[in-house]
Design an enzyme around this catalytic site. Structure first.
Site, PDB file in Angstrom:
ATOM      1  N   HIS A 107       0.765  -1.120  -0.041  1.00 39.77           N
ATOM      2  CA  HIS A 107       0.066  -0.181  -0.158  1.00 39.77           C
ATOM      3  C   HIS A 107       0.781   1.165  -0.172  1.00 39.77           C
ATOM      4  O   HIS A 107       1.935   1.281   0.673  1.00 39.77           O
ATOM      5  CB  HIS A 107      -0.974   0.084   1.056  1.00 39.77           C
ATOM      6  CG  HIS A 107      -0.175  -0.308   2.463  1.00 39.77           C
ATOM      7  ND1 HIS A 107       0.198  -1.441   2.945  1.00 39.77           N
ATOM      8  CD2 HIS A 107       0.121   0.709   3.418  1.00 39.77           C
ATOM      9  CE1 HIS A 107       0.858  -1.250   4.030  1.00 39.77           C
ATOM     10  NE2 HIS A 107       0.668   0.011   4.340  1.00 39.77           N
ATOM     11  N   HIS A 109       0.931   5.270   1.150  1.00 36.81           N
ATOM     12  CA  HIS A 109       0.173   6.171   1.842  1.00 36.81           C
ATOM     13  C   HIS A 109       0.025   7.702   1.418  1.00 36.81           C
ATOM     14  O   HIS A 109       1.221   7.994   0.661  1.00 36.81           O
ATOM     15  CB  HIS A 109       0.863   6.534   3.180  1.00 36.81           C
ATOM     16  CG  HIS A 109       0.918   5.263   4.034  1.00 36.81           C
ATOM     17  ND1 HIS A 109       0.089   5.261   5.178  1.00 36.81           N
ATOM     18  CD2 HIS A 109       1.808   4.468   4.023  1.00 36.81           C
ATOM     19  CE1 HIS A 109       0.679   4.081   5.892  1.00 36.81           C
ATOM     20  NE2 HIS A 109       1.324   3.470   5.069  1.00 36.81           N
TER      21      HIS A 109
HETATM   22  P1  5GP Z   1       1.730   0.500   7.401  1.00 33.45           P
HETATM   23  O1  5GP Z   1       2.161   0.526   8.877  1.00 33.45           O
HETATM   24  O2  5GP Z   1       1.559  -1.036   7.227  1.00 33.45           O
HETATM   25  O3  5GP Z   1       2.863   1.190   6.287  1.00 33.45           O
HETATM   26  O4  5GP Z   1       0.488   0.982   7.180  1.00 33.45           O
HETATM   27  C1  5GP Z   1      -0.863   0.456   7.530  1.00 33.45           C
HETATM   28  C2  5GP Z   1      -1.921   1.283   7.590  1.00 33.45           C
HETATM   29  O5  5GP Z   1      -2.982   0.946   7.560  1.00 33.45           O
HETATM   30  C3  5GP Z   1      -1.726   2.578   8.722  1.00 33.45           C
HETATM   31  O6  5GP Z   1      -1.466   3.684   8.647  1.00 33.45           O
HETATM   32  C4  5GP Z   1      -3.046   2.123   9.450  1.00 33.45           C
HETATM   33  O7  5GP Z   1      -3.361   3.158  10.412  1.00 33.45           O
HETATM   34  C5  5GP Z   1      -3.896   1.669   8.553  1.00 33.45           C
HETATM   35  N1  5GP Z   1      -5.071   0.550   9.042  1.00 33.45           N
HETATM   36  C6  5GP Z   1      -4.783  -0.453  10.066  1.00 33.45           C
HETATM   37  N2  5GP Z   1      -5.815  -1.241  10.274  1.00 33.45           N
HETATM   38  C7  5GP Z   1      -6.936  -0.727   9.239  1.00 33.45           C
HETATM   39  C8  5GP Z   1      -8.050  -0.621   8.984  1.00 33.45           C
HETATM   40  O8  5GP Z   1      -8.845  -1.644   9.435  1.00 33.45           O
HETATM   41  N3  5GP Z   1      -8.711   0.058   8.292  1.00 33.45           N
HETATM   42  C9  5GP Z   1      -8.029   1.196   7.562  1.00 33.45           C
HETATM   43  N4  5GP Z   1      -8.897   2.040   6.636  1.00 33.45           N
HETATM   44  N5  5GP Z   1      -6.786   1.224   7.850  1.00 33.45           N
HETATM   45  C10 5GP Z   1      -5.956   0.432   8.562  1.00 33.45           C
END
Ligand code: 5GP
Length: 144
Positions: A107, A109
């Site tokens: 993903h 951001h």
């Molecule tokens: P990462 O840490 O993997 O780069 O980002 C994961 C992102 O997913 C985080 O910014 C977190 O806030 C978001 N996130 C985690 N769980 C959920 C969810 O259930 N729904 C949504 N929309 N975002 C989520």
């Protein structure tokens, strides 16, 4: 979690893609889904994910599919700019737990930034009000 491991089909974004978990949607086509981060670091924090691929991170993503995905990231970022008129936009992604990744489905951001505005902690802030997220998403969707 290591950089390279089997894709877990029960990760939260896979569940969102299968419709098993809700999300506040911003954009969707055959290749990508964009939705609001439910623990936003800033107002308008949006995520873009590939739909068909089971890539845990950027390194796993088939090279020939990456270009199309990045065009979706750009489109969503452009819509975020038009809708929210920030001073700047951060586009970022994390690969591996050691790099800060917490959800193991690739993903990107998109974080609109305003001069002097503080950015919340990554993946450890409070949950957003869903009605407020929907209001922001509607503004972004209107610019897609
Ligand atoms: P990462 O840490 O993997 O780069 O980002 C994961 C992102 O997913 C985080 O910014 C977190 O806030 C978001 N996130 C985690 N769980 C959920 C969810 O259930 N729904 C949504 N929309 N975002 C989520």
């Amino acid at each position: 979690m290591t950089l390279h491991a089997p894709y877990d089909p029960d990760n939260i974004f896979a569940k969102i893609l299968r419709g098993e978990m809700p999300c506040v949607k911003v954009f969707e086509d055959d290749l990508a889904l964009a939705f609001m981060d439910v623990f936003p670091q800033v107002e308008g924090h949006t995520l873009v994910i590939p739909k068909q691929e089971t890539a845990r991170n950027l390194l796993d993503m088939p090279t020939d599919k990456l270009g199309a995905l990045i065009t979706r990231v750009q489109s969503v970022a452009q819509a975020v700019e038009k809708a929210l008129q920030p001073d700047g936009i951060v586009v970022t992604q994390f690969n591996g737990a050691a790099a800060g990744q917490t959800v193991f489905h690739l993903h990107f951001h998109i974080l609109p930034r305003r001069e002097g505005e503080r950015v919340g902690a990554h993946a450890s802030g409070g949950m957003a009000d869903l009605a407020e997220l929907e209001t922001i998403a509607a503004k972004i969707r209107a610019e897609m």
